[in-house]
Design a protein around this motif. Structure first.
Motif, PDB file in Angstrom:
ATOM      1  N   MET A   1      29.432 -12.293  48.519  1.00 16.81           N
ATOM      2  CA  MET A   1      30.156 -12.465  49.767  1.00 16.81           C
ATOM      3  C   MET A   1      31.542 -11.843  49.625  1.00 16.81           C
ATOM      4  N   ARG A   2      31.976 -11.209  50.691  1.00 18.74           N
ATOM      5  CA  ARG A   2      33.300 -10.612  50.748  1.00 18.74           C
ATOM      6  C   ARG A   2      34.175 -11.413  51.708  1.00 18.74           C
ATOM      7  N   GLU A   3      35.474 -11.235  51.568  1.00 15.45           N
ATOM      8  CA  GLU A   3      36.403 -11.882  52.483  1.00 15.45           C
ATOM      9  C   GLU A   3      36.782 -10.929  53.607  1.00 15.45           C
ATOM     10  N   TYR A   4      36.984 -11.523  54.778  1.00 19.68           N
ATOM     11  CA  TYR A   4      37.406 -10.784  55.971  1.00 19.68           C
ATOM     12  C   TYR A   4      38.458 -11.609  56.690  1.00 19.68           C
ATOM     13  N   LYS A  64      34.236 -15.641  54.976  1.00 19.43           N
ATOM     14  CA  LYS A  64      33.359 -14.923  54.054  1.00 19.43           C
ATOM     15  C   LYS A  64      32.141 -14.406  54.817  1.00 19.43           C
ATOM     16  N   GLU A  65      31.741 -13.204  54.483  1.00 22.12           N
ATOM     17  CA  GLU A  65      30.529 -12.641  55.086  1.00 22.12           C
ATOM     18  C   GLU A  65      29.946 -11.617  54.122  1.00 22.12           C
ATOM     19  N   GLU A  66      28.684 -11.273  54.330  1.00 17.05           N
ATOM     20  CA  GLU A  66      27.980 -10.369  53.419  1.00 17.05           C
ATOM     21  C   GLU A  66      28.447  -8.922  53.501  1.00 17.05           C
ATOM     22  N   ASN A  67      28.726  -8.434  54.726  1.00 21.85           N
ATOM     23  CA  ASN A  67      29.090  -7.029  54.882  1.00 21.85           C
ATOM     24  C   ASN A  67      29.881  -6.828  56.169  1.00 21.85           C
ATOM     25  N   LYS A  70      28.058  -7.701  59.556  1.00 26.29           N
ATOM     26  CA  LYS A  70      27.939  -9.136  59.815  1.00 26.29           C
ATOM     27  C   LYS A  70      29.300  -9.759  60.115  1.00 26.29           C
ATOM     28  N   ALA A  71      30.348  -9.231  59.502  1.00 20.77           N
ATOM     29  CA  ALA A  71      31.697  -9.729  59.794  1.00 20.77           C
ATOM     30  C   ALA A  71      32.073  -9.419  61.234  1.00 20.77           C
ATOM     31  N   GLU A  72      31.758  -8.221  61.689  1.00 19.99           N
ATOM     32  CA  GLU A  72      32.023  -7.832  63.079  1.00 19.99           C
ATOM     33  C   GLU A  72      31.231  -8.733  64.033  1.00 19.99           C
ATOM     34  N   GLU A  89      40.308  -8.277  66.271  1.00 22.85           N
ATOM     35  CA  GLU A  89      40.033  -7.133  65.416  1.00 22.85           C
ATOM     36  C   GLU A  89      39.790  -7.671  64.010  1.00 22.85           C
ATOM     37  N   VAL A  90      38.744  -7.166  63.357  1.00 24.67           N
ATOM     38  CA  VAL A  90      38.369  -7.661  62.032  1.00 24.67           C
ATOM     39  C   VAL A  90      38.706  -6.616  60.971  1.00 24.67           C
ATOM     40  N   PHE A  91      39.088  -7.124  59.798  1.00 25.98           N
ATOM     41  CA  PHE A  91      39.433  -6.274  58.660  1.00 25.98           C
ATOM     42  C   PHE A  91      38.845  -6.880  57.397  1.00 25.98           C
TER      43      PHE A  91
END
Length: 101
Positions: A1-4, A64-67, A70-72, A89-91
């Motif tokens: 999982m990555r952070e956004y 947290k999201e996979e990519n 999915k974060a968008e 807006e997501v980063f």
């Protein structure tokens, strides 16, 4: 999982309290409840907003999201964004320091 992180801004109509409708208030409630549920699950790390209600005010959601896709999608499903009372807006994001206190 990555952070956004996504950054939210109220639409200009809502900068003045007198312009808020019951529908707007309901959407903000739905927005809060959704974030609280995801926070309880551990997906949302933190969420909050500045105390400004003008064009300089904003909110943030760190999650947290996979990519990226999915974060968008997660951001776009936020009721306040989905129903157009907030823009967002997501980063991708990386926490450098975190207090354990």
């Amino acid at each position: 999982m990555r952070e956004y992180i996504y950054i939210l801004k109220l639409i200009p109509r809502l900068h003045e309290e007198k312009n808020w409708t019951e529908k707007d208030e309901g959407l903000v409630r739905d927005h809060f409840v959704r974030l609280k549920e995801y926070c309880d699950e551990g997906k949302v790390i933190t969420a909050g907003k500045t105390d400004r209600e003008d064009d300089k005010g904003f909110g943030i959601v760190v999650f947290k999201e996979e990519n990226d896709e999915k974060a968008e999608e997660f951001m776009k499903e936020d009721p306040a964004v989905k129903h157009g009372i907030m823009t967002a807006e997501v980063f991708s994001y990386k926490t450098a320091l975190r207090s354990e206190k």
